[in-house]
Design a protein around this motif. Sequence first.
Motif, mmCIF file in Angstrom:
data_model
loop_
_atom_site.group_PDB
_atom_site.id
_atom_site.type_symbol
_atom_site.label_atom_id
_atom_site.label_comp_id
_atom_site.label_asym_id
_atom_site.label_seq_id
_atom_site.Cartn_x
_atom_site.Cartn_y
_atom_site.Cartn_z
ATOM 1 N N HIS A 1 0.850 -1.186 0.000
ATOM 2 C CA HIS A 1 0.000 0.000 0.000
ATOM 3 C C HIS A 1 0.888 1.239 0.000
ATOM 4 C CE1 HIS A 1 -2.761 -3.077 0.885
ATOM 5 N NE2 HIS A 1 -2.717 -3.021 2.199
ATOM 6 N N LYS A 2 0.488 2.253 -0.767
ATOM 7 C CA LYS A 2 1.309 3.454 -0.897
ATOM 8 C C LYS A 2 0.442 4.699 -0.955
ATOM 9 C CE LYS A 2 4.842 1.016 -3.247
ATOM 10 N NZ LYS A 2 5.657 0.508 -4.069
ATOM 11 N N THR A 3 1.040 5.815 -0.556
ATOM 12 C CA THR A 3 0.403 7.115 -0.679
ATOM 13 C C THR A 3 1.320 7.990 -1.524
ATOM 14 O OG1 THR A 3 -0.695 6.898 1.451
ATOM 15 C CG2 THR A 3 -0.471 9.119 0.576
ATOM 16 N N TRP B 1 3.668 7.298 -9.776
ATOM 17 C CA TRP B 1 3.386 6.107 -8.984
ATOM 18 C C TRP B 1 4.414 5.049 -9.338
ATOM 19 C CZ3 TRP B 1 -2.645 5.270 -9.283
ATOM 20 C CH2 TRP B 1 -3.288 6.392 -8.760
ATOM 21 N N SER C 1 -8.284 1.807 -5.078
ATOM 22 C CA SER C 1 -8.158 2.872 -4.079
ATOM 23 C C SER C 1 -8.489 2.323 -2.700
ATOM 24 C CB SER C 1 -9.119 4.023 -4.398
ATOM 25 O OG SER C 1 -8.711 4.680 -5.555
ATOM 26 N N ASP C 2 -7.909 2.948 -1.688
ATOM 27 C CA ASP C 2 -8.180 2.564 -0.315
ATOM 28 C C ASP C 2 -9.676 2.705 -0.043
ATOM 29 O OD1 ASP C 2 -8.401 2.731 2.640
ATOM 30 O OD2 ASP C 2 -6.221 2.585 2.492
ATOM 31 N N LYS D 1 -10.946 8.416 0.963
ATOM 32 C CA LYS D 1 -9.746 8.054 0.208
ATOM 33 C C LYS D 1 -10.133 7.849 -1.249
ATOM 34 C CE LYS D 1 -7.239 7.552 3.963
ATOM 35 N NZ LYS D 1 -6.013 8.168 4.324
ATOM 36 N N SER E 1 -8.648 8.452 -5.648
ATOM 37 C CA SER E 1 -7.497 8.692 -6.525
ATOM 38 C C SER E 1 -7.983 9.151 -7.891
ATOM 39 C CB SER E 1 -6.649 7.428 -6.666
ATOM 40 O OG SER E 1 -7.351 6.427 -7.375
ATOM 41 N N THR F 1 -3.650 13.999 -3.338
ATOM 42 C CA THR F 1 -2.897 12.863 -2.812
ATOM 43 C C THR F 1 -3.741 11.592 -2.950
ATOM 44 O OG1 THR F 1 -1.686 14.254 -1.265
ATOM 45 C CG2 THR F 1 -1.833 11.915 -0.719
ATOM 46 N N SER F 2 -3.089 10.474 -3.295
ATOM 47 C CA SER F 2 -3.784 9.195 -3.478
ATOM 48 C C SER F 2 -3.259 8.156 -2.505
ATOM 49 C CB SER F 2 -3.564 8.663 -4.889
ATOM 50 O OG SER F 2 -4.163 9.482 -5.841
ATOM 51 N N THR F 3 -4.170 7.357 -1.955
ATOM 52 C CA THR F 3 -3.799 6.201 -1.153
ATOM 53 C C THR F 3 -4.207 4.974 -1.952
ATOM 54 O OG1 THR F 3 -4.126 7.430 0.883
ATOM 55 C CG2 THR F 3 -4.066 5.027 1.061
ATOM 56 N N ARG G 1 -3.906 0.735 -2.866
ATOM 57 C CA ARG G 1 -3.726 -0.590 -2.291
ATOM 58 C C ARG G 1 -2.772 -1.424 -3.137
ATOM 59 N NH1 ARG G 1 -5.480 -0.598 2.797
ATOM 60 N NH2 ARG G 1 -5.847 -2.814 2.693
#
Length: 146
Positions: free
Chosen positions: A28-30, A37, A73-74, A79, A81, A130-132, A134
């Motif tokens: 998982h990344k933000t 990305w 997406s989370d 949350k 994206s 900002t994107s979170t 999975r």
Amino acid sequence: MFIITYLYVSKMFYVLVGVGFQAYMGSHKTFAKGVPWVYDRVVTNTHNAYSGTTGKFVAPSKGLYIFSYQTLSDHSSGKLSYAALHANGKIKSYQACDNGGSRTWLTCSTSAVVVLDKGEVVYIADHVSTSTIRGGYTDFSGAKLN
């Protein structure tokens, strides 16, 4: 003799296989708006044109390419994206993954066909905020069509 044969086979492999890559996010990344990305788990990379360190694909030759990117997406409330495929700094396709504040998983998928010159750079980045994201379910792939 063996080394010469190996080099010959390697060159033939690249000619016959063509340009193609597939990579996914291993965790998982933000990512902040505009930051490429990084799909760090590289599955296929026939010409080493994709970097699992920078998240960028560099066209090894001029041609028509197809790219596809899937995003999970989370599921946490709020949350979302807004991924975009960037080619030489210009957005070529858009994607919006917004679960509307519900706690449901949402996977989005987008493809784009782009003409590239040798050396042009392609990457995915959020163009809104900002994107979170999975890991394991988010991937990026591309191939040269001609």
